[in-house]
Design a protein around this motif. Structure first.
Motif, mmCIF file in Angstrom:
data_model
loop_
_atom_site.group_PDB
_atom_site.id
_atom_site.type_symbol
_atom_site.label_atom_id
_atom_site.label_comp_id
_atom_site.label_asym_id
_atom_site.label_seq_id
_atom_site.Cartn_x
_atom_site.Cartn_y
_atom_site.Cartn_z
ATOM 1 N N LEU A 155 0.830 -1.213 0.000
ATOM 2 C CA LEU A 155 0.000 0.000 0.000
ATOM 3 C C LEU A 155 0.862 1.259 0.000
ATOM 4 N N GLU A 156 0.321 2.301 -0.614
ATOM 5 C CA GLU A 156 1.081 3.539 -0.785
ATOM 6 C C GLU A 156 1.431 4.175 0.555
ATOM 7 N N ASP A 157 0.408 4.385 1.376
ATOM 8 C CA ASP A 157 0.717 5.076 2.622
ATOM 9 C C ASP A 157 0.429 4.191 3.817
ATOM 10 N N ASP A 158 0.848 4.641 4.987
ATOM 11 C CA ASP A 158 0.898 3.777 6.162
ATOM 12 C C ASP A 158 -0.340 3.841 7.046
ATOM 13 N N ARG A 159 -1.378 4.533 6.594
ATOM 14 C CA ARG A 159 -2.530 4.654 7.493
ATOM 15 C C ARG A 159 -3.159 3.311 7.831
ATOM 16 N N VAL A 160 -3.275 2.469 6.808
ATOM 17 C CA VAL A 160 -3.853 1.134 7.045
ATOM 18 C C VAL A 160 -3.015 0.376 8.073
ATOM 19 N N THR A 161 -1.714 0.441 7.923
ATOM 20 C CA THR A 161 -0.824 -0.276 8.833
ATOM 21 C C THR A 161 -0.934 0.256 10.256
ATOM 22 N N ARG A 162 -1.000 1.574 10.385
ATOM 23 C CA ARG A 162 -1.090 2.128 11.741
ATOM 24 C C ARG A 162 -2.401 1.719 12.399
ATOM 25 N N ALA A 163 -3.478 1.761 11.622
ATOM 26 C CA ALA A 163 -4.768 1.330 12.175
ATOM 27 C C ALA A 163 -4.721 -0.156 12.528
ATOM 28 N N PHE A 164 -4.113 -0.921 11.663
ATOM 29 C CA PHE A 164 -3.971 -2.356 11.885
ATOM 30 C C PHE A 164 -3.250 -2.634 13.198
ATOM 31 N N LEU A 165 -2.104 -1.988 13.385
ATOM 32 C CA LEU A 165 -1.301 -2.270 14.575
ATOM 33 C C LEU A 165 -2.006 -1.812 15.850
ATOM 34 N N ALA A 166 -2.698 -0.680 15.771
ATOM 35 C CA ALA A 166 -3.416 -0.200 16.956
ATOM 36 C C ALA A 166 -4.511 -1.193 17.333
ATOM 37 N N ALA A 167 -5.267 -1.642 16.335
ATOM 38 C CA ALA A 167 -6.349 -2.590 16.604
ATOM 39 C C ALA A 167 -5.794 -3.929 17.072
ATOM 40 N N PHE A 168 -4.715 -4.339 16.462
ATOM 41 C CA PHE A 168 -4.065 -5.589 16.824
ATOM 42 C C PHE A 168 -3.647 -5.564 18.298
ATOM 43 N N ALA A 169 -2.990 -4.484 18.695
ATOM 44 C CA ALA A 169 -2.538 -4.372 20.092
ATOM 45 C C ALA A 169 -3.733 -4.373 21.041
ATOM 46 N N ARG A 170 -4.780 -3.676 20.655
ATOM 47 C CA ARG A 170 -5.955 -3.600 21.518
ATOM 48 C C ARG A 170 -6.604 -4.969 21.686
ATOM 49 N N GLU A 171 -6.817 -5.642 20.569
ATOM 50 C CA GLU A 171 -7.513 -6.932 20.634
ATOM 51 C C GLU A 171 -6.688 -7.986 21.364
ATOM 52 N N ILE A 172 -5.395 -7.929 21.148
ATOM 53 C CA ILE A 172 -4.561 -8.948 21.759
ATOM 54 C C ILE A 172 -4.454 -8.706 23.260
ATOM 55 N N ASP A 173 -4.534 -7.454 23.647
ATOM 56 C CA ASP A 173 -4.545 -7.112 25.062
ATOM 57 C C ASP A 173 -5.800 -7.663 25.733
ATOM 58 N N TYR A 221 3.501 -10.593 21.530
ATOM 59 C CA TYR A 221 2.916 -10.001 20.333
ATOM 60 C C TYR A 221 2.447 -8.574 20.604
ATOM 61 N N ARG A 222 1.912 -8.354 21.799
ATOM 62 C CA ARG A 222 1.465 -7.000 22.124
ATOM 63 C C ARG A 222 2.648 -6.051 22.129
ATOM 64 N N ASP A 223 3.726 -6.448 22.799
ATOM 65 C CA ASP A 223 4.909 -5.595 22.855
ATOM 66 C C ASP A 223 5.448 -5.324 21.455
ATOM 67 N N TRP A 224 5.447 -6.372 20.653
ATOM 68 C CA TRP A 224 5.907 -6.212 19.281
ATOM 69 C C TRP A 224 5.062 -5.166 18.542
ATOM 70 N N ALA A 225 3.734 -5.281 18.703
ATOM 71 C CA ALA A 225 2.838 -4.372 17.982
ATOM 72 C C ALA A 225 3.078 -2.930 18.415
ATOM 73 N N VAL A 226 3.290 -2.726 19.700
ATOM 74 C CA VAL A 226 3.510 -1.370 20.202
ATOM 75 C C VAL A 226 4.803 -0.796 19.619
ATOM 76 N N ARG A 227 5.848 -1.614 19.611
ATOM 77 C CA ARG A 227 7.111 -1.143 19.048
ATOM 78 C C ARG A 227 7.010 -0.893 17.548
ATOM 79 N N ALA A 228 6.305 -1.797 16.872
ATOM 80 C CA ALA A 228 6.147 -1.639 15.423
ATOM 81 C C ALA A 228 5.393 -0.355 15.113
ATOM 82 N N LEU A 229 4.376 -0.079 15.905
ATOM 83 C CA LEU A 229 3.592 1.138 15.686
ATOM 84 C C LEU A 229 4.478 2.370 15.839
#
Lengths: 182, 182
Positions: A113-131, A166-174
């Motif tokens: 994808l061209e820009d990172d908005r999808v990825t940022r939303a993905f990682l935020a949701a991922f961290a939330r759900e996994i928490d 995985y949560r820690d990873w997502a936070v760092r990736a974000l």
DNA sequence: AAAAACATGTAAGCTGTTACATGATTGG
DNA sequence: CCAATCATGTAACAGCTTACATGTTTTT
């Protein structure tokens, strides 16, 4: 019309990177970290056939130097559409519980994808759900009677710690993607 | 005669804990951390049938207070044999790469065994194999060209960290069992 | 000349999913 | 009495595994 399976999406993603034959795909699945997907011909070739029948990819016979035929597949427009929609799907609680592998696959392909908005939303949701799921596992551990064998307690702890990782990873990736924005 | 699947072993393990009906098993899979196994009747009942046909379990009709029939299954001697052998199987490299879930299931059921030698050997081998695999992933990351998109690098890192979490867990678990011995 | 790697596929069988089906019993 | 839950299953279908099958090109 049904959606492709995880293997189907993995193939679709790889074909967005470059046109490839069934054999090329098998080699990728054998030799890279994507190896969690089957590289057996009995999985790859039928999967390619299904993607073709659904109009998501098309194959052209490529005769390089030799006269041996080699089907080179590439995504169609419809295939790119479906691929983009898959990349941007919202992350649900069942995804982190049941389909963690597919989530990571989706993440890996989001570089398309061209820009990172999808990825940022993905990682935020991922961290939330996994928490949320981790918290549920924690409360299951607390609800365990003290008579529970050590094995049972520890097995549950392994799950909890895996989710924590995985949560820690997502936070760092974000953070990495937020740095990149600036 | 083929070995049961993971689901089959999960059922066999639960039946070593207590006699249960198909419905009981479904409830366990629905409500506990074992929930990664299917609770659908279309999976459970055929799995029970297969275990029965292979002589690993047997069902008796149990009429409690009501006259509604209810098959209560329990392991046969042959079933216990197979179960014990499964619990004590050596941990191989393919197991940690492809069948991590089943390894954790095996670990959880090892409380069935009298003494902890099997568990200690299991955890030591588990830690060793997972370390080897983690090192392989690390070298794959180092071999990545710097042009690799951030997504790809991070996806691989998530795998590495997940494996690290399991290794740390195994080391700690092993200490717990060594403390208990004394 | 032989072996290895290239390249594509098919067939049988197993397991699991989803959806359907049936009827008994219990709680409100 | 009605809804929920108990309880057991089947049928159609999808997808994957293992094993087989076939022939070509490149490397040794």
């Amino acid at each position: 019309m049904k959606n492709p399976t995880s293997l189907g999406f993995a193939i679709l993603g790889l074909l967005h990177d470059a046109p490839r034959s069934g054999y090329d795909l098998r080699k990728v699945f054998e030799s890279t970290p994507m190896g969690h997907y089957s590289s057996s011909p009995g999985a790859i070739y039928p999967a390619l056939k299904r993607l073709d029948e659904r109009g998501l990819i098309e194959g052209r016979i490529d005769r390089g130097t030799s006269r041996r035929s080699r089907q080179l597949y590439r995504p169609t427009e419809a295939g790119t559409e479906v691929f983009r929609r898959w990349l941007a799907r919202p992350v649900g609680s069942e995804d982190v519980i049941w389909r963690l592998d597919e989530l990571l696959l989706r993440f890996a392909f989001q570089s398309f994808l061209e820009d990172d908005r999808v990825t940022r939303a993905f990682l935020a949701a991922f961290a939330r759900e996994i928490d949320l799921y981790g918290a549920e596992l924690e409360s299951q551990r607390e609800a365990m009677p003290s008579t529970t064998p050590l094995h049972g307690q520890l097995a549950l702890e392994s799950g909890i710690e895996s989710y924590r990782a995985y949560r820690d990873w997502a936070v760092r990736a974000l953070r990495r993607f937020e740095d990149r924005r600036s």
